[in-house]
Motif scaffolding. Structure first.
Motif, PDB file in Angstrom:
ATOM      1  N   ILE A   1      39.871  60.029  25.558  1.00 30.74           N
ATOM      2  CA  ILE A   1      38.643  59.234  25.644  1.00 30.74           C
ATOM      3  C   ILE A   1      38.933  57.927  26.374  1.00 30.74           C
ATOM      4  CG2 ILE A   1      36.861  58.037  24.323  1.00 30.74           C
ATOM      5  CD1 ILE A   1      37.613  60.090  22.012  1.00 30.74           C
ATOM      6  N   VAL A   2      38.172  57.692  27.432  1.00 31.49           N
ATOM      7  CA  VAL A   2      38.255  56.434  28.173  1.00 31.49           C
ATOM      8  C   VAL A   2      36.962  55.662  27.941  1.00 31.49           C
ATOM      9  CG1 VAL A   2      38.390  55.365  30.451  1.00 31.49           C
ATOM     10  CG2 VAL A   2      39.818  57.349  29.923  1.00 31.49           C
TER      11      VAL A   2
ATOM     12  N   TYR B   1      35.318  56.837  16.476  1.00 30.51           N
ATOM     13  CA  TYR B   1      36.461  56.245  17.176  1.00 30.51           C
ATOM     14  C   TYR B   1      37.674  56.125  16.250  1.00 30.51           C
ATOM     15  CZ  TYR B   1      34.595  54.764  21.730  1.00 30.51           C
ATOM     16  OH  TYR B   1      34.125  54.729  23.021  1.00 30.51           O
ATOM     17  N   GLY B   2      37.426  55.663  15.026  1.00 35.48           N
ATOM     18  CA  GLY B   2      38.536  55.459  14.098  1.00 35.48           C
ATOM     19  C   GLY B   2      39.201  56.752  13.675  1.00 35.48           C
ATOM     20  N   GLU B   3      38.433  57.837  13.632  1.00 35.65           N
ATOM     21  CA  GLU B   3      38.951  59.135  13.210  1.00 35.65           C
ATOM     22  C   GLU B   3      39.693  59.852  14.340  1.00 35.65           C
ATOM     23  OE1 GLU B   3      36.910  62.862  10.860  1.00 35.65           O
ATOM     24  OE2 GLU B   3      35.972  62.214  12.722  1.00 35.65           O
ATOM     25  N   ALA B   4      39.304  59.581  15.576  1.00 38.13           N
ATOM     26  CA  ALA B   4      39.841  60.322  16.720  1.00 38.13           C
ATOM     27  C   ALA B   4      41.340  60.088  16.891  1.00 38.13           C
ATOM     28  CB  ALA B   4      39.102  59.918  17.991  1.00 38.13           C
TER      29      ALA B   4
ATOM     30  N   MET C   1      33.418  49.888  19.687  1.00 37.08           N
ATOM     31  CA  MET C   1      33.648  50.466  21.008  1.00 37.08           C
ATOM     32  C   MET C   1      35.143  50.633  21.324  1.00 37.08           C
ATOM     33  SD  MET C   1      30.993  51.495  22.694  1.00 37.08           S
ATOM     34  CE  MET C   1      31.786  51.660  24.290  1.00 37.08           C
ATOM     35  N   GLY C   2      35.866  51.218  20.397  1.00 35.76           N
ATOM     36  CA  GLY C   2      37.256  51.569  20.678  1.00 35.76           C
ATOM     37  C   GLY C   2      38.210  50.405  20.712  1.00 35.76           C
TER      38      GLY C   2
ATOM     39  N   ARG D   1      42.631  52.115  16.282  1.00 37.72           N
ATOM     40  CA  ARG D   1      43.757  52.912  16.771  1.00 37.72           C
ATOM     41  C   ARG D   1      43.611  53.341  18.228  1.00 37.72           C
ATOM     42  NH1 ARG D   1      45.260  57.474  12.490  1.00 37.72           N
ATOM     43  NH2 ARG D   1      43.200  58.239  13.096  1.00 37.72           N
ATOM     44  N   ALA D   2      42.968  52.512  19.020  1.00 36.61           N
ATOM     45  CA  ALA D   2      43.023  52.763  20.462  1.00 36.61           C
ATOM     46  C   ALA D   2      44.468  52.579  20.904  1.00 36.61           C
ATOM     47  CB  ALA D   2      42.103  51.814  21.202  1.00 36.61           C
TER      48      ALA D   2
END
Length: 521
Positions: free
Chosen positions: A358-359, A389-392, A412-413, A418-419
């Motif tokens: 994911i970008v 986002y947090g789960e990915a 937004m990531g 965890r980005a």
């Protein structure tokens, strides 16, 4: 003629009978509506000569209301397997020429068979819907058939890609299967989806509305978000399904097909160095940024007409498929709202389920205020995006281009979700809120005192806003704490993303052991 040859002749005759469905007259009526038959659609969708059909000779078992006189080989649905660009897929296509494509117990069995096979083989399943709904003459057996299909949709979710094409009517309980699948495509002017039709709506609510305005493609593409794509011709629609498949893997244990890339990863896009306006309130077009950094400028957008303040879709970096989530400053300044949040959340979850990095391209001033949003649970929908986002656990790269304020910055990531790599352009403004709002809160008493004393309040506020901007609204403040990994030159964005994805290719991250999370809804 030998008995064996006689039997072969009989087989050939039966195949021909099955292939014409409800008969030549019914096929002519289908064509007159501007629609292809089930077999014609499958032929256009799959690689030539690859289709293997199952249950061609299956018949329904209903004898109520004269149904024993309406027996057609295959019973209104064509099912089987084939290939698209050489990749195995399973398909079912409802045949409107047979009893209006109505769903019977045996039709459901055929559909369930290919869904079960798709799960065993780890291959996508594509359903082409063109049906008058449940076969009323079969009563509870037809309803049970829908239930069997829905359960398989649920079990297959996140395991194999599921794609629904709505090429005709899809009403009542039938709508839930497409709703459970990953992507839905509707045909403009010839397809519709709704739980209750215009007549029922009229009798219950008094609303006078036609099928198109109640559940047509344009409604579900722009207002409800039920459909992800629309097409003006069936050829276009089937090609869109093929293109979609090229970006996604066959199952959750694989990665998406890699495409040969001749676009240099270190290509500099000089225009990006000047794309952000000097005026922070001035809009620009996020599509120009996406087109400037992805391979060959190719971007396959999902839900382009719905919640246009956020952009989602597939692209490639150095041949690798990625999911892009980007705020759109030229639509409502890129704010997040109910629809944008759920649109983004579902896409992020799909990408995570199917190993697609994911970008995120961020320029978000906040959440849309107002009673309309609060009453429609913007809190819960915003939390969906946050949760997604947090789960990915797939590789996640976030690039902040300009604004990233308050709660919208987090969802937004951000690094705390965890980005893996968080980059920012020098123009990035990462803070709790913008300078004007912050100064209005922080310096309210001082401003009032100066006003009462007859001093120039505007000059004081301008000075404080500049001070706030220098202290807080810069990427270097976030970088100082490690929340931003690097501040990058805009024209180098493509290279940094390509290199980041290569670095993250071996990423391994897992979630705590649990049955499943309880996502806010």
């Amino acid at each position: 003629m030998s008995k064996q040859l006689e039997k072969i002749k009989q087989l050939i005759a039966k195949r021909e009978e099955a292939r014409i469905g409800g008969g030549e007259k019914a096929i002519e009526k289908q064509h007159a509506r501007g629609k292809y038959t089930a077999r014609e659609r499958i032929s256009m969708l799959l690689d030539e000569g690859s289709f293997e059909e199952y249950d061609m000779f299956k018949l329904h078992r209903c004898t109520n209301f004269g149904m024993e006189k309406k027996q057609y080989l295959g019973d209104g649905v064509v099912v089987g397997s084939g290939t698209i660009d050489g990749r195995l897929v399973f398909v079912f296509a409802q045949d409107f020429t047979v009893n209006g494509g109505s769903l019977s117990e045996t039709m459901a069995q055929k559909i369930c068979k290919v869904m079960d096979m798709a799960m065993k083989m780890g291959a996508p399943v594509i359903g082409i819907n063109d049906s008058g709904g449940a076969r009323i003459q079969e009563g509870i057996n037809a309803l049970a058939g829908y239930g069997e299909i829905f359960e398989r949709n649920i079990l297959a979710s996140g395991v194999i890609p599921q794609i629904s094409g709505i090429f005709g009517p899809c009403a009542g309980g039938a709508v839930y299967s497409p709703a459970l699948t990953d992507f839905t495509l509707m045909m403009e002017n010839t397809s519709y989806m709704f739980l209750t039709g215009p007549k029922v709506v009229k009798s219950v609510t008094g609303e006078d509305i036609d099928q198109e305005h109640l559940g047509g493609a344009s409604v579900h593409a722009s207002k409800s978000g039920v459909t992800h794509f629309t097409a003006s011709t069936e050829e276009e629609g089937l090609q869109m399904i093929k293109t979609l498949l090229s970006y996604i893997p066959s199952n959750n244990m694989e990665t998406a097909p890699r495409k040969k890339c001749d676009d240099p990863i270190d290509r500099l896009e000089d225009a990006l160095n000047e794309i952000i306006p000097d005026n922070g309130n001035e809009a620009y077009d996020m599509y120009k940024i996406i087109g400037g950094i992805v391979d060959d400028g190719e971007f396959f957008e999902i839900q382009p007409k719905f919640a246009r303040n956020i952009i989602i879709g597939f692209a490639r970096f150095n041949g690798q498929s990625v999911g892009i989530v980007a705020n759109q400053p030229s639509v409502y300044a890129g704010v997040l709202d109910v629809n944008a949040s759920r649109k983004g959340a579902r896409f992020v979850r799909f990408c995570d389920a199917f190993n697609i990095p994911i970008v995120s391209l961020v320029d978000v001033p906040g959440f849309l205020p107002g009673t309309g949003q609060e009453y429609n649970a913007v809190i819960l929908h915003g939390a969906q995006l946050l949760y997604a986002y947090g789960e990915a656990t797939v590789p996640k790269i976030t690039v902040t281009l300009r604004k990233s304020y308050g709660g919208s910055h987090i969802v937004m990531g951000c690094k705390q979700l965890r980005a893996d790599l968080n980059y920012a352009w020098p123009s990035a403004e990462i803070a709790v809120m913008g300078a004007s709002g912050a100064v209005a809160v922080l310096c309210a008493k001082e401003a009032k005192a100066k006003k009462d004393a007859g001093e120039d309040v505007n000059a004081f506020i301008a000075e404080k806003e500049e001070e706030y901007n220098n202290l807080f609204v810069t990427p270097y403040q976030a970088a100082k704490y490690g929340y931003i990994d690097d501040v990058i030159e805009p024209r180098n964005t493509r290279f940094r993303i390509c290199r980041g994805l290569a670095q993250l290719a071996t990423k391994r991250e897992s979630l705590p052991a649990k049955k499943h999370g309880n996502i806010p809804m």
